[in-house]
Design an enzyme around this catalytic site. Structure first.
Site, PDB file in Angstrom:
ATOM      1  N   HIS A   1      33.040   5.997  32.968  1.00 54.49           N
ATOM      2  CA  HIS A   1      34.274   6.570  33.920  1.00 54.49           C
ATOM      3  C   HIS A   1      33.820   8.231  33.985  1.00 54.49           C
ATOM      4  O   HIS A   1      33.638   8.877  33.192  1.00 54.49           O
ATOM      5  CB  HIS A   1      35.486   6.502  33.075  1.00 54.49           C
ATOM      6  CG  HIS A   1      36.724   6.981  34.087  1.00 54.49           C
ATOM      7  ND1 HIS A   1      37.111   6.461  35.050  1.00 54.49           N
ATOM      8  CD2 HIS A   1      37.166   8.367  34.155  1.00 54.49           C
ATOM      9  CE1 HIS A   1      37.934   7.103  35.604  1.00 54.49           C
ATOM     10  NE2 HIS A   1      38.054   8.476  35.174  1.00 54.49           N
TER      11      HIS A   1
ATOM     12  N   ASP B   1      50.643   2.146  34.038  1.00 54.16           N
ATOM     13  CA  ASP B   1      49.911   3.515  34.614  1.00 54.16           C
ATOM     14  C   ASP B   1      49.909   3.800  36.052  1.00 54.16           C
ATOM     15  O   ASP B   1      50.026   4.702  36.634  1.00 54.16           O
ATOM     16  CB  ASP B   1      48.374   3.399  34.031  1.00 54.16           C
ATOM     17  CG  ASP B   1      47.565   4.607  34.590  1.00 54.16           C
ATOM     18  OD1 ASP B   1      47.898   5.689  34.254  1.00 54.16           O
ATOM     19  OD2 ASP B   1      46.978   4.436  35.525  1.00 54.16           O
TER      20      ASP B   1
ATOM     21  N   ARG C   1      53.498  10.933  38.912  1.00 52.20           N
ATOM     22  CA  ARG C   1      52.850  12.140  38.569  1.00 52.20           C
ATOM     23  C   ARG C   1      52.448  12.827  39.832  1.00 52.20           C
ATOM     24  O   ARG C   1      52.504  14.041  39.890  1.00 52.20           O
ATOM     25  CB  ARG C   1      52.030  11.922  37.586  1.00 52.20           C
ATOM     26  CG  ARG C   1      52.536  11.886  36.157  1.00 52.20           C
ATOM     27  CD  ARG C   1      51.368  11.364  35.187  1.00 52.20           C
ATOM     28  NE  ARG C   1      50.268  12.008  35.055  1.00 52.20           N
ATOM     29  CZ  ARG C   1      49.057  11.805  35.038  1.00 52.20           C
ATOM     30  NH1 ARG C   1      48.535  10.485  34.612  1.00 52.20           N
ATOM     31  NH2 ARG C   1      48.061  12.577  34.958  1.00 52.20           N
TER      32      ARG C   1
ATOM     33  N   SER D   1      45.970   7.627  30.929  1.00 55.00           N
ATOM     34  CA  SER D   1      45.934   7.132  32.315  1.00 55.00           C
ATOM     35  C   SER D   1      44.578   6.432  32.378  1.00 55.00           C
ATOM     36  O   SER D   1      44.466   5.279  32.608  1.00 55.00           O
ATOM     37  CB  SER D   1      46.223   8.188  33.309  1.00 55.00           C
ATOM     38  OG  SER D   1      45.960   7.419  34.634  1.00 55.00           O
TER      39      SER D   1
ATOM     40  N   LYS E   1      43.233   1.970  31.372  1.00 56.82           N
ATOM     41  CA  LYS E   1      42.846   1.206  32.006  1.00 56.82           C
ATOM     42  C   LYS E   1      41.269   0.668  31.566  1.00 56.82           C
ATOM     43  O   LYS E   1      40.726  -0.753  31.511  1.00 56.82           O
ATOM     44  CB  LYS E   1      42.675   1.784  33.790  1.00 56.82           C
ATOM     45  CG  LYS E   1      43.801   1.592  34.182  1.00 56.82           C
ATOM     46  CD  LYS E   1      43.837   2.239  35.731  1.00 56.82           C
ATOM     47  CE  LYS E   1      43.420   3.829  35.598  1.00 56.82           C
ATOM     48  NZ  LYS E   1      43.578   4.500  36.607  1.00 56.82           N
TER      49      LYS E   1
END
Lengths: 431, 431
Positions: free
Chosen positions: A91, A170, A177, A192, A196
């Site tokens: 990520h 999320d 947000r 967040s 995932k």
């Protein structure tokens, strides 16, 4: 752990006041709050006040771990245990010109590790991986879980849209947000991302946390805190997690824009491409391969063409034609150097903003993006240029955008008399 | 100043982030935000995040003044300039047993000052002035502006419900803060109170800011900050404003509960009543009369019965019978002293909570209250008691409530060997 019958219920206002005053939330309180918000029993205006209180008061490690697990438990978990290969995921916190996922996923797959990359679309000045791949004629982002598993088995790599079944808490909280000025709370960013990634069920995970003007985290301290908290969350959930802090003051590579970045990624897979993109792709690939317990050097798989073969198979498996010409924008314009000298800085945020204004990105999530729009840099820090030399080419289908793109780039280049210090792209490693 | 055409518009998220980071909001930003929220263009979840950011970051004086004026400008302003007398208003931040408005309004009117008291109903452990007066058979709280003006002219005092036309932004924002844990932000408390009081159009205003266990402000520092900010807001708006900080560790007087407090107020108007209620009523009356520029000693008007005459006229003008017997609860119970000694403390919060649980207050704003329910104290700090002596009588129509009322009162009394230091009821004066 879903909420069993008889789980205590709480008063949202009491929990907000508790966090506001600096107290920690208990496991029971979090295990009530997250599903209650997801099903609508806690209102948006309560959760946004809570998010702002978390921005100011933070969460300790145990609290954050419970919060993240509660988010995961609102949805499904994927299961890759039927695969014959170990899985590794990556990520990135996002940056200008960050096309690394494109060469990285097939490269790591070529090393014998399955790479499930559930990705998103871009918003604002950072591009989205799916937007980039959608520049390839025929390629589609949406796969079912079964299609994804089959592709992982047959090709070894998949880059597709994250289904709505993963951590729906999320999805709802992130959208909240985004409109309430509470995106920047580090515990909420960490939970967040990690909710995932953990729900995806990967064995190992490498995080690329960007630092600098084009990144979400502008300072090294913020980036280190975010990385440390995400690594702790991953490890607490049994995912072998490491993080690299990487430089994002200068755009990665020479392109920012969807088709432009695909073309640059294909160059890397063909053994060429900009040095910084190659360096970061290999650094992340080595982390992923090692954390999956496989003893292969990714550089070999880049050199022998097998990464490029996986790339073509991966694009074809999702309907794309890897050999088709990529879309090109209908109009181009140039930025030229005002003076002679050595480039000391190319501001990543400025390039990202220009690419966005040219049509490569979107302002609202329902907007379309232009496949061909973006910026191509012709010189990077350390290179000597002469006044009048072209520094960048701007691409767009909407030439009215040139003026605002030029404005964005007005202070992008710093040109001086001395070569800047060469900064390593990988700043630190956290495990 | 309502928003003229061509007023700039802003992005709510940008304003939230600005406040979150500790920057001040500009006049133009506030003048956009408040009406935009009131008409629904800024969402509840955005305003609650803003309120939480204000909780942590505060507002400077100029910012708070602009914020308050913007709230006033969302509604109407009353105009008392047609009256032949000067007007003086009083606001109390609320406390247990605080029936002061009841004797105070007719007393100040008897001195020649018009007293428009727009009041509210109670929520939680503090009672509401309208709830108390509604214990009087026939009395009604709702008047039109014309009825209110006529009563001010003819009787000199009116206590009625605030119409919805005053500062509708505050009504909406207060309801939001109530459910989002953002009530306690001092600038928001100050602007909430002062927007309504300034919109009322009074010439002068005296604020009774309570400090102690039964009050909203638990510490003297908080109370002083709130008082100082409200006085500054009032003076900036041309209202002659002063504030008294007054003690609310011990309940005011000997009663908490609607009809019980009316009866105690009538005693004060008849020249009797508990010393602390008389002392505070006279202190506030002197401030109001002086700030209205009238040279009359309220003590004379209490002594000569004219305050009581105004009371009766005021109750009659709103349909009430001042001579009718007040409702009494159907059941009573007692708390007795466990040991011999001198009472050193009677906890106001405990008494308020007990009265609320007995039925004098409401948990939700749509609940009804019992007219007769409440607590009557038989001894206050400094008095000597013997084990078994009755300390308080509990009144309710719902005897099942006795158990929880007893629980609330379990630690209410501290009984020791020495008389506690006598604390003045007025702690400080801010002007």
């Amino acid at each position: 752990m879903t909420n069993p019958a008889g789980t205590p219920t709480f008063d949202a206002v009491e929990l907000i006041r508790r966090k506001r005053s600096g107290q920690r939330l208990t496991d029971e309180q979090i295990d009530w709050l997250i599903p209650a918000y997801t099903r609508g029993d806690v209102a948006d205006e309560q959760m946004s006040a809570m998010a702002m209180a978390v921005y100011f008061r933070g969460m300790d490690d145990a609290e954050l771990s419970t919060w993240t697990t509660a988010m995961i438990n609102t949805g499904e978990r994927l299961d890759f245990s039927s695969l014959s290969r170990p899985t590794a995921d990556k990520h990135s916190t996002g940056g200008v010109g960050d096309k690394i996922t494109l060469p990285l996923a097939p490269l790591v797959a070529a090393c014998g590790v399955a790479v499930p990359q559930l990705s998103g679309r871009g918003l604002g000045h950072t591009g989205g991986t799916l937007d980039k791949l959608e520049a390839i004629p025929g390629w589609r982002a949406d796969l079912t879980n079964d299609q994804m598993l089959r592709q992982l088995d047959e090709v070894g790599a998949v880059i597709c849209a994250a289904g709505s079944g993963l951590a729906p808490a999320d999805k709802k909280l992130y959208a909240l947000r985004d409109v309430t000025g509470t995106v920047e709370a580090i515990p909420l960013i960490a939970s967040s991302i990690m909710s995932k990634k953990i729900a995806e069920g990967t064995d190992s995970l490498v995080l690329d946390v960007k630092v600098g003007s084009g990144a979400f985290m502008a300072t090294i301290d913020q980036a280190r805190e975010l990385a440390t908290r995400m690594v702790a969350l991953g490890r607490a959930a049994g995912v072998n997690t490491t993080a690299l802090l990487t430089d994002m003051d200068t755009p990665l590579g020479l392109t920012a824009g969807n088709a432009l970045e695909v073309a640059e990624s294909v160059e890397v897979l063909a053994g060429g491409g900009p040095a910084d993109v190659v360096e970061l792709t290999l650094a992340l690939a080595r982390e992923m391969v090692a954390s999956a317990g496989v003893d292969v050097d990714p550089a070999d798989k880049l050199a022998d063409g097998s990464a490029r073969d996986v790339w073509k198979a991966m694009i074809r498996a999702q309907g794309g034609d890897p050999d088709a010409p990529l879309p090109r924008a209908s109009h181009t314009d140039h930025m030229v150097a005002a003076v002679d000298g050595i480039i000391s800085r190319v501001d990543a945020m400025a390039v990202g903003l220009a690419a966005w204004r040219l049509g490569a990105g979107r302002a609202r999530k329902e907007d379309a993006v232009q496949a061909g729009a973006g910026v191509v840099l012709h010189a990077k820090p350390g290179e000597r240029v002469q006044a009048g030399q072209v520094l960048a080419t701007l691409h767009t289908d909407t030439p009215a955008a040139f003026e605002r793109a030029h404005q964005a780039l007005a202070d992008c280049w710093a040109i001086g008399v001395e070569a800047p210090e060469r900064r390593p792209i990988v700043i630190d490693r956290i495990s």
